[in-house]
Design an enzyme around this catalytic site. Structure first.
Site, PDB file in Angstrom:
ATOM      1  N   SER A   1      72.027  75.523  41.532  1.00  0.00           N
ATOM      2  CA  SER A   1      73.084  75.909  42.470  1.00  0.00           C
ATOM      3  C   SER A   1      74.360  76.384  41.778  1.00  0.00           C
ATOM      4  O   SER A   1      74.339  77.312  40.991  1.00  0.00           O
ATOM      5  CB  SER A   1      73.330  74.717  43.397  1.00  0.00           C
ATOM      6  OG  SER A   1      74.274  75.007  44.363  1.00  0.00           O
TER       7      SER A   1
ATOM      8  N   PRO B   1      81.198  57.006  46.321  1.00  0.00           N
ATOM      9  CA  PRO B   1      80.588  57.290  45.025  1.00  0.00           C
ATOM     10  C   PRO B   1      79.912  58.653  45.104  1.00  0.00           C
ATOM     11  O   PRO B   1      79.253  58.963  46.101  1.00  0.00           O
ATOM     12  CB  PRO B   1      79.544  56.176  44.886  1.00  0.00           C
ATOM     13  CG  PRO B   1      79.236  55.732  46.278  1.00  0.00           C
ATOM     14  CD  PRO B   1      80.415  56.053  47.135  1.00  0.00           C
TER      15      PRO B   1
HETATM   16  C1  16G Z   1      75.023  68.394  46.778  1.00  0.00           C
HETATM   17  C2  16G Z   1      74.759  68.700  48.219  1.00  0.00           C
HETATM   18  C3  16G Z   1      76.032  69.077  48.921  1.00  0.00           C
HETATM   19  C4  16G Z   1      77.055  67.983  48.769  1.00  0.00           C
HETATM   20  C5  16G Z   1      77.255  67.656  47.320  1.00  0.00           C
HETATM   21  C6  16G Z   1      78.108  66.408  47.199  1.00  0.00           C
HETATM   22  C7  16G Z   1      72.832  69.758  49.240  1.00  0.00           C
HETATM   23  C8  16G Z   1      71.943  70.961  49.288  1.00  0.00           C
HETATM   24  N1  16G Z   1      73.821  69.814  48.368  1.00  0.00           N
HETATM   25  O1  16G Z   1      75.459  69.529  46.098  1.00  0.00           O
HETATM   26  O2  16G Z   1      75.741  69.272  50.265  1.00  0.00           O
HETATM   27  O3  16G Z   1      78.279  68.377  49.328  1.00  0.00           O
HETATM   28  O4  16G Z   1      76.011  67.375  46.717  1.00  0.00           O
HETATM   29  O5  16G Z   1      78.258  66.057  45.863  1.00  0.00           O
HETATM   30  O6  16G Z   1      72.633  68.788  49.960  1.00  0.00           O
HETATM   31  P1  16G Z   1      78.865  64.688  45.453  1.00  0.00           P
HETATM   32  O7  16G Z   1      78.003  63.594  46.047  1.00  0.00           O
HETATM   33  O8  16G Z   1      78.883  64.702  43.986  1.00  0.00           O
HETATM   34  O9  16G Z   1      80.244  64.629  46.027  1.00  0.00           O
HETATM   35 ZN    ZN Z   2      73.931  75.920  46.301  1.00  0.00          ZN
END
Ligand code: 16G
Ligand code: ZN
Length: 554
Positions: A68, A519
């Site tokens: 991504s 977290p």
């Molecule tokens: C991932 C998720 C995204 C979310 C992010 C949060 C998918 C396809 N992607 O990139 O939606 O906003 O994680 O990241 O679900 P974090 O838990 O590190 O804050």
């Molecule tokens: Zn993406």
């Protein structure tokens, strides 16, 4: 599992020894990490995908190789269930276990136990499994794809099909279409987008300003697959004037100073954009084109952008859908169709106020697309977006078939040109245009563009729907982030005990103050979010909450 199967797994797993010292977790959205360390993981997820297909009666499963918005040297892997949605959460623990198995013996024994527990029949009734493999433009994608193929192929009777370089949402769309018995090639995907876009364009009310020139949209393709695919799509679109930059063909590096994640987090111009673009409508995709944000450059004197994030896109979509639903007689008669919107705790408070003011049902889900998707699916029409630009609109099967029969009825009654018929037709076209499997930046761009034309709005006018409250995000490194446990909507911390009371008393010091901690699901940090009536106040609230995190967990 018979001896031949066991031998096949053992033999192939010898090819992919697990690197020392990696601890992998399927996390919020699949495995991610340095591409050099991922071969064994991808091989193993190949096995899992084949088992998933067998478990679900040989339905086609998708496997996407992408990291991504992460840097180009990283890669990752995620699984699309046959529905086109994310891998069922029930299988995530198994994914974690096999990804971390330290030897071929351990791997085979974990698989054997799982196959028994899930009653998966391998080879027995000669039913085969099918896995479609896609990858983004990362240089490591090709060799990782080979590892996935070997993983799939080591399950007897399973077939891996390489469908090439794709955006993540394309793969999900294709898997969903395939399992519904619909046309499912990449061409069908493009064809579906352009025909439903055309349909919505034709339904734009003519208000005397038909000759209004369509202003140009500048697209930042993040130097990734999204930029390339939107270029391919452009040929079949009329009524859209696109200039695509950062396609990756001009030497730019994937996600480096470009892309939706960069623009949304930094709120500055991506590379390739400058003072000559002041006031223009711009859109930014992320590295695998499942996120979309819009922006414009307000003045020549700074590199700051005015950001229209996932919340603003959601608001625009909600407004348009609501307008169409209001035109349905059945709604007026009280047969309310249930339109709901789903946000996360990161949604700007001003957007939530705006949506509620429209009279909409707003619900909150945990961060991560799979959680929002699940909640949106409970409505007749459920719109979900994360502030970071990932979201879509889901139509329930029953509501969609009601719409389609309504459309036919009205035509049969000679009311084909009525306002109601147009509204129904717009809703049906939106359901075709917008990706029903996952958030999709390509279909998102097309829907935003057609709604702006429908409304006759500039990006500035759209931006005025509401004004974002100033906000601040901070990451805090702590010894153990799992010590933070939150409520299901992540708005309050249940653990460590006492921290929420302390956060609340900070929040109370600021007008319109709001803050929460959670977290991260993708990094080893605790995230802090704060918003308040001024930027200074939001910064100060975020800092005090970060201090609390350190003192409770440090
Ligand atoms: C991932 C998720 C995204 C979310 C992010 C949060 C998918 C396809 N992607 O990139 O939606 O906003 O994680 O990241 O679900 P974090 O838990 O590190 O804050
Ligand atoms: Zn993406």
């Amino acid at each position: 599992m018979d001896e031949i199967q066991i031998a096949s797994l053992r033999k192939s797993s010898e090819l992919f020894p697990i690197p020392q010292s990696v601890k992998l977790s399927y996390g919020t959205a699949g495995f991610r990490g340095d591409a050099k360390l991922l071969e064994s993981t991808v091989y193993r997820v190949g096995i899992l995908s084949a088992l998933r297909s067998l478990k679900l009666g040989s339905a086609t499963v998708g496997l996407m190789i992408t990291a991504s918005h992460n840097k180009v040297s990283d890669n990752g892997i995620k699984v699309s269930d046959p529905s086109g949605g994310m891998l069922s959460q029930e299988w995530e623990p198994f994914a974690d276990q096999i990804a971390n198995a330290s030897s071929p013996q351990e791997l085979v024994s974990l698989i054997r136990d799982f196959v028994v527990k899930e009653e998966i029949k391998i080879g027995e009734d000669k039913k085969s499994a099918e896995v479609w493999l896609g990858r983004d433009t990362r240089p490591s994608g090709e060799s990782l794809l080979r590892a996935a193929e070997i993983g799939v192929g080591s399950v007897l009777g399973a077939v891996a099909i390489d469908i090439g370089v794709l955006t993540t949402p394309q793969l999900h769309w294709m898997v969903r279409a395939k399992n519904k018995g619909l046309k499912a090639t990449e061409n069908d995907y493009f064809e579906n987008l352009s025909s439903s876009f055309r349909c919505l364009i034709d339904l734009i009310p003519s208000s005397g300003n038909d000759k209004l020139e369509i202003s140009k949209l500048l697209v930042d393709g993040a130097n990734g697959v999204g930029g390339q695919k939107i270029e391919e799509l452009r040929g079949s679109l009329s009524n859209l004037n696109l200039e695509i930059r950062n396609t990756g063909r001009d030497g730019g590096v994937l996600n480096e100073g470009v892309g939706a994640d960069f623009v949304q987090k930094e709120k500055v111009l991506p590379l390739g954009f400058g003072s000559k673009d002041v006031g223009m409508r711009c859109a930014s995709l992320d590295g695998d084109a499942d996120r979309l944000v819009y922006f414009y450059i307000p003045s020549e004197s700074s590199d700051k952008v005015e950001l229209l994030d996932g919340d603003k896109i959601l608001s625009l979509f909600a407004l348009f859908i609501k307008e169409q639903l209001n035109a349905l007689d059945d709604d007026k008669e009280g047969k309310q169709s249930r339109l709901g919107v789903v946000q996360t705790a990161y949604a700007n408070g001003a957007s939530t106020d705006y949506l509620r003011q429209l009279g909409l049902d707003v619900v909150f889900a945990k961060t991560g697309v799979k959680h929002l998707h699940e909640k949106a699916a409970e409505f007749d029409i459920g719109i979900y977006f994360e502030a970071n630009g990932h979201g879509t609109i889901l139509f329930s099967e029953s509501f969609l078939s009601w719409l389609v029969s309504k459309q036919k009825d009205l035509t049969a009654k000679g009311q084909g040109g009525s306002e109601e018929h147009k509204a129904v037709s717009r809703l049906v076209a939106v359901s075709n245009l917008i990706n029903q499997a996952v958030g999709d930046a390509l279909s998102g761009v097309l829907l935003v563009e057609v709604i702006l034309q429908h409304m006759g709005w500039s990006i500035q006018k759209w931006n005025e729907l509401y004004k974002d409250l100033p906000s601040r995000q901070i990451k805090v490194e702590v010894p153990d982030r799992t010590a933070v446990v939150t409520t299901s909507e992540e708005t309050e911390a249940l653990r460590p005990l006492g921290i929420q009371d302390a956060i609340n008393s900070e929040i109370n010091k600021y007008p319109r103050g709001r803050a929460f901690i959670r977290p991260s699901g993708t990094e080893d940090v605790v995230r802090v979010y704060a918003e308040a009536s001024t930027q200074e106040a939001a910064d100060s609230l975020a800092n005090s909450v970060a201090q609390l995190v350190k003192s409770f967990l440090g």
